[in-house]
Design a protein around this motif. Structure first.
Motif, PDB file in Angstrom:
ATOM      1  N   GLY A  25      64.454  66.737  37.162  1.00  0.00           N
ATOM      2  CA  GLY A  25      63.323  65.994  37.698  1.00  0.00           C
ATOM      3  C   GLY A  25      62.172  66.906  38.055  1.00  0.00           C
ATOM      4  N   ARG A  26      61.092  66.293  38.511  1.00  0.00           N
ATOM      5  CA  ARG A  26      59.888  67.036  38.870  1.00  0.00           C
ATOM      6  C   ARG A  26      60.064  67.663  40.253  1.00  0.00           C
ATOM      7  NH1 ARG A  26      55.522  67.799  36.378  1.00  0.00           N
ATOM      8  NH2 ARG A  26      53.641  68.489  37.443  1.00  0.00           N
ATOM      9  N   ALA A  41      51.174  77.582  45.300  1.00  0.00           N
ATOM     10  CA  ALA A  41      52.091  76.660  44.617  1.00  0.00           C
ATOM     11  C   ALA A  41      52.939  77.509  43.677  1.00  0.00           C
ATOM     12  CB  ALA A  41      51.317  75.604  43.850  1.00  0.00           C
ATOM     13  N   LEU A  42      54.243  77.521  43.903  1.00  0.00           N
ATOM     14  CA  LEU A  42      55.136  78.350  43.103  1.00  0.00           C
ATOM     15  C   LEU A  42      55.720  77.597  41.918  1.00  0.00           C
ATOM     16  CD1 LEU A  42      56.995  80.113  46.043  1.00  0.00           C
ATOM     17  CD2 LEU A  42      54.887  80.800  44.875  1.00  0.00           C
ATOM     18  N   VAL A  43      55.997  76.308  42.095  1.00  0.00           N
ATOM     19  CA  VAL A  43      56.525  75.468  41.023  1.00  0.00           C
ATOM     20  C   VAL A  43      55.918  74.081  41.176  1.00  0.00           C
ATOM     21  CG1 VAL A  43      58.576  74.407  40.000  1.00  0.00           C
ATOM     22  CG2 VAL A  43      58.740  76.696  40.977  1.00  0.00           C
ATOM     23  N   ASP A  44      55.456  73.536  40.075  1.00  0.00           N
ATOM     24  CA  ASP A  44      54.987  72.149  40.037  1.00  0.00           C
ATOM     25  C   ASP A  44      55.258  71.650  38.623  1.00  0.00           C
ATOM     26  OD1 ASP A  44      53.907  69.707  40.581  1.00  0.00           O
ATOM     27  OD2 ASP A  44      51.844  70.405  40.784  1.00  0.00           O
ATOM     28  N   ALA A  45      56.538  71.369  38.359  1.00  0.00           N
ATOM     29  CA  ALA A  45      56.948  71.038  36.996  1.00  0.00           C
ATOM     30  C   ALA A  45      58.314  70.371  36.996  1.00  0.00           C
ATOM     31  CB  ALA A  45      57.022  72.314  36.160  1.00  0.00           C
ATOM     32  N   ALA A  46      58.660  69.793  35.870  1.00  0.00           N
ATOM     33  CA  ALA A  46      60.003  69.245  35.681  1.00  0.00           C
ATOM     34  C   ALA A  46      60.966  70.411  35.466  1.00  0.00           C
ATOM     35  CB  ALA A  46      60.026  68.310  34.492  1.00  0.00           C
ATOM     36  N   VAL A  73      58.132  77.648  53.330  1.00  0.00           N
ATOM     37  CA  VAL A  73      58.377  77.292  51.935  1.00  0.00           C
ATOM     38  C   VAL A  73      58.829  75.837  51.940  1.00  0.00           C
ATOM     39  CG1 VAL A  73      59.730  77.798  49.887  1.00  0.00           C
ATOM     40  CG2 VAL A  73      59.056  79.651  51.416  1.00  0.00           C
ATOM     41  N   ARG A  74      58.140  75.005  51.164  1.00  0.00           N
ATOM     42  CA  ARG A  74      58.427  73.567  51.155  1.00  0.00           C
ATOM     43  C   ARG A  74      58.814  73.142  49.746  1.00  0.00           C
ATOM     44  NH1 ARG A  74      55.170  68.850  50.206  1.00  0.00           N
ATOM     45  NH2 ARG A  74      55.779  67.144  51.546  1.00  0.00           N
ATOM     46  N   LEU A  75      59.975  72.505  49.640  1.00  0.00           N
ATOM     47  CA  LEU A  75      60.480  71.997  48.370  1.00  0.00           C
ATOM     48  C   LEU A  75      60.453  70.476  48.404  1.00  0.00           C
ATOM     49  CD1 LEU A  75      61.997  72.528  45.655  1.00  0.00           C
ATOM     50  CD2 LEU A  75      64.100  72.306  46.966  1.00  0.00           C
ATOM     51  N   ALA A  76      59.800  69.861  47.436  1.00  0.00           N
ATOM     52  CA  ALA A  76      59.752  68.397  47.323  1.00  0.00           C
ATOM     53  C   ALA A  76      60.382  67.991  45.996  1.00  0.00           C
ATOM     54  CB  ALA A  76      58.310  67.905  47.394  1.00  0.00           C
ATOM     55  N   PHE A  77      61.306  67.010  46.077  1.00  0.00           N
ATOM     56  CA  PHE A  77      62.006  66.533  44.885  1.00  0.00           C
ATOM     57  C   PHE A  77      62.405  65.081  45.122  1.00  0.00           C
ATOM     58  CE2 PHE A  77      66.057  65.883  42.604  1.00  0.00           C
ATOM     59  CZ  PHE A  77      65.643  66.169  41.316  1.00  0.00           C
ATOM     60  N   GLU A  78      61.915  64.180  44.297  1.00  0.00           N
ATOM     61  CA  GLU A  78      62.256  62.755  44.356  1.00  0.00           C
ATOM     62  C   GLU A  78      62.102  62.158  45.759  1.00  0.00           C
ATOM     63  OE1 GLU A  78      66.173  62.297  42.614  1.00  0.00           O
ATOM     64  OE2 GLU A  78      65.319  62.316  40.606  1.00  0.00           O
ATOM     65  N   GLY A  79      60.996  62.447  46.412  1.00  0.00           N
ATOM     66  CA  GLY A  79      60.720  61.892  47.721  1.00  0.00           C
ATOM     67  C   GLY A  79      61.404  62.593  48.877  1.00  0.00           C
ATOM     68  N   ARG A  80      62.206  63.570  48.594  1.00  0.00           N
ATOM     69  CA  ARG A  80      62.902  64.329  49.635  1.00  0.00           C
ATOM     70  C   ARG A  80      62.203  65.676  49.802  1.00  0.00           C
ATOM     71  NH1 ARG A  80      69.318  65.709  49.543  1.00  0.00           N
ATOM     72  NH2 ARG A  80      69.316  66.917  51.436  1.00  0.00           N
ATOM     73  N   VAL A  81      62.112  66.141  51.052  1.00  0.00           N
ATOM     74  CA  VAL A  81      61.427  67.398  51.342  1.00  0.00           C
ATOM     75  C   VAL A  81      62.317  68.276  52.214  1.00  0.00           C
ATOM     76  CG1 VAL A  81      59.423  68.442  52.469  1.00  0.00           C
ATOM     77  CG2 VAL A  81      59.162  66.313  51.189  1.00  0.00           C
ATOM     78  N   GLU A  82      62.406  69.551  51.868  1.00  0.00           N
ATOM     79  CA  GLU A  82      63.118  70.527  52.681  1.00  0.00           C
ATOM     80  C   GLU A  82      62.195  71.721  52.901  1.00  0.00           C
ATOM     81  OE1 GLU A  82      67.023  71.565  51.343  1.00  0.00           O
ATOM     82  OE2 GLU A  82      67.605  69.475  51.061  1.00  0.00           O
ATOM     83  N   THR A  83      62.325  72.350  54.070  1.00  0.00           N
ATOM     84  CA  THR A  83      61.445  73.455  54.442  1.00  0.00           C
ATOM     85  C   THR A  83      62.261  74.601  55.021  1.00  0.00           C
ATOM     86  OG1 THR A  83      59.714  71.859  54.981  1.00  0.00           O
ATOM     87  CG2 THR A  83      59.417  74.074  55.817  1.00  0.00           C
ATOM     88  N   GLN A  84      61.836  75.827  54.704  1.00  0.00           N
ATOM     89  CA  GLN A  84      62.431  77.037  55.291  1.00  0.00           C
ATOM     90  C   GLN A  84      61.298  77.941  55.776  1.00  0.00           C
ATOM     91  OE1 GLN A  84      65.495  77.907  55.923  1.00  0.00           O
ATOM     92  NE2 GLN A  84      66.691  76.478  54.709  1.00  0.00           N
ATOM     93  N   LYS A  85      61.541  78.625  56.882  1.00  0.00           N
ATOM     94  CA  LYS A  85      60.568  79.566  57.429  1.00  0.00           C
ATOM     95  C   LYS A  85      60.718  80.921  56.746  1.00  0.00           C
ATOM     96  CE  LYS A  85      60.646  81.610  61.670  1.00  0.00           C
ATOM     97  NZ  LYS A  85      60.643  81.625  63.143  1.00  0.00           N
ATOM     98  N   LEU A  86      59.569  81.579  56.541  1.00  0.00           N
ATOM     99  CA  LEU A  86      59.542  82.884  55.899  1.00  0.00           C
ATOM    100  C   LEU A  86      58.546  83.756  56.638  1.00  0.00           C
ATOM    101  CD1 LEU A  86      60.197  84.790  53.516  1.00  0.00           C
ATOM    102  CD2 LEU A  86      58.399  83.648  52.246  1.00  0.00           C
ATOM    103  N   VAL A  87      58.952  84.960  57.013  1.00  0.00           N
ATOM    104  CA  VAL A  87      58.051  85.900  57.665  1.00  0.00           C
ATOM    105  C   VAL A  87      57.574  86.888  56.616  1.00  0.00           C
ATOM    106  CG1 VAL A  87      57.838  87.677  59.444  1.00  0.00           C
ATOM    107  CG2 VAL A  87      59.237  85.638  59.859  1.00  0.00           C
TER     108      VAL A  87
END
Length: 90
Positions: A25-26, A41-46, A73-87
């Motif tokens: 998926g995208r 933006a690191l990835v914006d693709a299928a 760092v924020r990952l979005a996939f099929e309406g779901r979002v996960e985030t991790q902190k990065l220093v």
């Protein structure tokens, strides 16, 4: 969907950002500053299902190094979002 903690963290000079997609998926993977502004933006693709790894070198959207600090760092996939902190400590 699982966004892993970026390694190494603090980032110096780059970090590997791993995640696993349960199916194809995208995907949108981006880096945000503490004010919520997208910096890269690191990835914006299928992408195919399975484990993925992206490397971030601390550069923003225009290719210039970002200042030291805390980023998300924020990952979005099929309406779901996960985030991790990065220093980022160049």
């Amino acid at each position: 969907l699982l966004l892993e903690v970026p390694q190494p963290n603090p980032l110096a000079p780059s970090a590997a950002i791993g995640y696993t997609l349960p199916r194809s998926g995208r995907v949108r993977l981006a880096v945000y500053d503490v004010t919520g502004r997208e910096r890269a933006a690191l990835v914006d693709a299928a992408q195919a299902a399975g484990p993925q790894v992206v490397t971030w070198d601390g550069r923003g959207a225009r290719g210039t190094p970002l200042p030291a600090g805390v980023y998300f760092v924020r990952l979005a996939f099929e309406g779901r979002v996960e985030t991790q902190k990065l220093v980022f400590a160049p």
